[in-house]
Design a protein around this motif. Sequence first.
Motif, mmCIF file in Angstrom:
data_model
loop_
_atom_site.group_PDB
_atom_site.id
_atom_site.type_symbol
_atom_site.label_atom_id
_atom_site.label_comp_id
_atom_site.label_asym_id
_atom_site.label_seq_id
_atom_site.Cartn_x
_atom_site.Cartn_y
_atom_site.Cartn_z
ATOM 1 N N THR A 77 0.824 -1.218 0.000
ATOM 2 C CA THR A 77 0.000 0.000 0.000
ATOM 3 C C THR A 77 0.851 1.258 0.000
ATOM 4 N N THR A 78 2.131 1.143 0.324
ATOM 5 C CA THR A 78 2.975 2.338 0.318
ATOM 6 C C THR A 78 3.596 2.576 -1.056
ATOM 7 N N LYS A 79 3.355 1.638 -1.999
ATOM 8 C CA LYS A 79 4.028 1.745 -3.296
ATOM 9 C C LYS A 79 3.168 2.426 -4.351
ATOM 10 N N THR A 80 1.911 2.671 -4.032
ATOM 11 C CA THR A 80 1.031 3.218 -5.052
ATOM 12 C C THR A 80 0.148 4.308 -4.464
ATOM 13 N N ALA A 81 -0.284 5.236 -5.343
ATOM 14 C CA ALA A 81 -1.205 6.274 -4.910
ATOM 15 C C ALA A 81 -2.632 5.907 -5.310
ATOM 16 N N ASP A 82 -2.799 4.750 -5.948
ATOM 17 C CA ASP A 82 -4.124 4.344 -6.415
ATOM 18 C C ASP A 82 -4.930 3.797 -5.231
ATOM 19 N N GLN A 83 -5.932 4.565 -4.810
ATOM 20 C CA GLN A 83 -6.671 4.197 -3.603
ATOM 21 C C GLN A 83 -7.394 2.856 -3.744
ATOM 22 N N ALA A 84 -7.884 2.554 -4.954
ATOM 23 C CA ALA A 84 -8.602 1.290 -5.135
ATOM 24 C C ALA A 84 -7.668 0.117 -4.867
ATOM 25 N N VAL A 85 -6.446 0.218 -5.378
ATOM 26 C CA VAL A 85 -5.448 -0.841 -5.175
ATOM 27 C C VAL A 85 -5.085 -0.934 -3.696
ATOM 28 N N ARG A 86 -4.893 0.234 -3.088
ATOM 29 C CA ARG A 86 -4.497 0.251 -1.671
ATOM 30 C C ARG A 86 -5.588 -0.373 -0.796
ATOM 31 N N MET A 87 -6.847 0.038 -1.016
ATOM 32 C CA MET A 87 -7.923 -0.457 -0.157
ATOM 33 C C MET A 87 -8.104 -1.966 -0.306
ATOM 34 N N LYS A 88 -7.909 -2.450 -1.545
ATOM 35 C CA LYS A 88 -8.036 -3.889 -1.765
ATOM 36 C C LYS A 88 -6.988 -4.633 -0.922
ATOM 37 N N ALA A 89 -5.768 -4.108 -0.952
ATOM 38 C CA ALA A 89 -4.698 -4.734 -0.166
ATOM 39 C C ALA A 89 -5.009 -4.663 1.326
ATOM 40 N N PHE A 90 -5.523 -3.527 1.775
ATOM 41 C CA PHE A 90 -5.851 -3.392 3.198
ATOM 42 C C PHE A 90 -6.961 -4.365 3.621
ATOM 43 N N HIS A 91 -7.967 -4.504 2.762
ATOM 44 C CA HIS A 91 -9.043 -5.446 3.097
ATOM 45 C C HIS A 91 -8.509 -6.869 3.218
ATOM 46 N N GLU A 92 -7.646 -7.242 2.283
ATOM 47 C CA GLU A 92 -7.079 -8.593 2.349
ATOM 48 C C GLU A 92 -6.234 -8.763 3.594
ATOM 49 N N ALA A 93 -5.441 -7.722 3.891
ATOM 50 C CA ALA A 93 -4.584 -7.791 5.073
ATOM 51 C C ALA A 93 -5.437 -7.937 6.327
#
Lengths: 528, 305
Positions: A465-481
């Motif tokens: 999540t620290t590698k991208t500014a794309d919120q959709a990608v970040r939130m997906k990773a956070f949900h999985e985490a």
Amino acid sequence: MHRLVVVALVMTMALAPATWAQPSASQVLRWNVGTDFETLDPAKSTGIPEATVIYLLYEGLTQRDPQGRLVPGMAERWDVSKDGLTWTFYLRAAKWSNGQLVSAGDFEFAWKRALDPALAADYAYQLYYLKNGKAYNTGRIKDVSQVGVIAKDARTLVVTLESPTPFFGDLLSFHTLMPVPKTVVTGNPAWAGKPETFVGNGPFVMKEWTRQNRVVLERNPNYWDAKSIKLQRIEFSMIEAESTALVQYEAGQLDGSSNVPVADIPRLLKTGDFKAMPYIGTYYYLFNTTHKPLDDARVRRALAFAINRTLITARITRAGEKPANAFVPSGIVVNGTDFRQAGGPLMPVYDPALAKKLLAEAGYPNGEGFPTLTILYNTSQRHKTIAEAIQEMWRQNLGVKVNLTNQEWKVYLQTRSQHNFDIARAGWIGDYRDPKTFLDMFITGSSFNEGLWSNKAYDRLVDATTKTADQAVRMKAFHEAEKIFVQDMPLAPIYFYVQPILYKNYVQGLATDPTGPPLLRNVWIEGH
Amino acid sequence: MGGFIFRRVLSMLLVIWVVSTMTFFLMKAIPGGPFTAEKQLPPEILRNLERRYRLGDPLWKQYRDYLHNLLRLDLGPSFKYEDLTVNDIIRQGFPVSAELGVLALLFALAVGVPSGLISALRQYSFSDYFSMLWALLGVSIPSFLLATLFIYLFGLRLHVLPAGGWGTPAHLLLPAVALGMYPTGFIARLTRSSMLEVIRQDYVRTARAKGLAEITVTYRHALKNAVIPVVTYLGPITAAVLTGSFVVERIFAIPGLGRHFVTSIYNRDYTVIMGTTVFYSVFLVAMNLVVDVAYGFIDPRIRFD
């Protein structure tokens, strides 16, 4: 002598100007913050009481409107580069309370000052998102000019970040990132300690500060948006005893208070004086995953599911807290979606049958052979009551016996940080509105990860999540985490906090920051 | 008398040195420090802070530096309150606590001594039982209960006095009485028992036999000697009351010094712990000296040579 003293006492009573009994004049707010301020220097301050006042005395590049939306503050507008690394802010023509212009140089100075190792600011890490911010603060580089903030001209501030940080806009309204008046601070680093030397750029200025007693603010005529400010004056008192604050409130000496005695909450809910404001925070029990049998996820899950959360929020906390059904609380809204709602419930709030089954699978049917563990909490009536309730729930639902032990706050913190516990009560209020503020605490090696849980897949997801500014990608990773997290249960979430607050119905326009203090900027008095 | 005071001052310095040394090492032995926080600081920032407050130095060096600064009456900066030194904290808090304390002591003397006197002179009468009952209540009701009761009754129900706070004379009344209740009860009981002893003495009988007026016997001969234990008690209680009470100041929201004795320990505000402790010990031993000197004037049996 006896009679003389009585006469003297009666006279002091009669002569006393009864200022304490006067009702609040129009557009004066009398508010209890609950304690004296450690400092009102925005770079050094750390607490919520301080933030309550600092947000009235200073203004950052952005600010929050009463609905909690991010709106321009000192910056009229800003651009973000495509890679999300360069942010350019265009400042409005605003003035300090001494009449000087608020320049981009004041921001550059303030941020570099907050990062200066010599200042040793607790919250300097809020500026680690800047390029070389951490390196400079930790002494790895000495050259301050390499820190990613520069005033291109008096009204343009260019900020370079270490990695894409989409929630940086949110951080801009945080007090560590407030500007300070360069010319004043270089001449007198203690300028914020006295009303005579105080200079700020917020909607109010400091008129009085009697230590341990009160701070008085008055409307700042030099504030750029002064016409939108309705309060003339705010009088903050610093009453530590909650019961005294409540008596003063009920006697009409206060219009509101940031602290409320827990025992009185049910009564005050009925009168409408008590308000449970949103708070992004979770109360939880942390498991030491290196202690047997807590190294087994089935045991941790069994303990977590055997807690009757609804009973705790309905009977013990009673202020409107929500039983936790995951770790990240509701209230974190990213691109219009609440993170918790999108993620849904990740665990049952109470399932004693499943708990029993899991414990049997782990080799402890009906709790047989289960060692006696200890719950550690910091000394407080509330934590004690909750621990006793949970102790009883585990005994009834699982046949598991636990001991309780309490320690004074700082002793408890040290015990926790030395991993010297089985199960520890803990709580966390988010620093900013992004799931990262909860989920990056439990990556391997984080100092907050005191139960020493470690999961490689989780670490990778949070890091991504620290590698991208794309919120959709970040939130997906956070949900999985978060799914991995709750599945493995390194801690048992118990409830989501609310922010207790007390104010009269004639106090209008009050909002709270769900990560921090009440926002009094837009308050007005009506119908009093 | 000069020699007496000189010797006493020397022993006072010794006492203060022992107190500050013990406090220093006990304080450092408590787990946790001023910067222990739930949001743990990154190690780098912690190091910066420790460097700034010189907490990284070896303990003996910190101790030596502390004593050195103490000799120059510099109690150091507060760890918790950025803009304040410990000297500031005492300078701001002590006058407030002292103002309240003086009033509480005046109340205690004005009510305690006469009640004890009347009790002794009319032993086993209704007024004896009545005032001794009050004295008993005064010493046994904890101040937090009285303070809470006062605030609720006079501040909220009757609405005749402010419910805590500071600034006008009206703010003084309730806390002063709450603070003064204990010494009042104690002084009353002390006066009574000592008076009962004195009025049975031969010299009082002699005074009566000389045909002196009862009032002269009571005040000139009996009371003057009966107050000696009260004076003894006044030494430590003055030091205790004037430096402020945590409970009373907290409940009445008074910006005094008393709260710092307790909160500084919670905060591990090392310099404030040391500063308030040393300040209190100096005050206490000084008051004891004052009492000892006062004996020379009121007790004819005592001479300093």
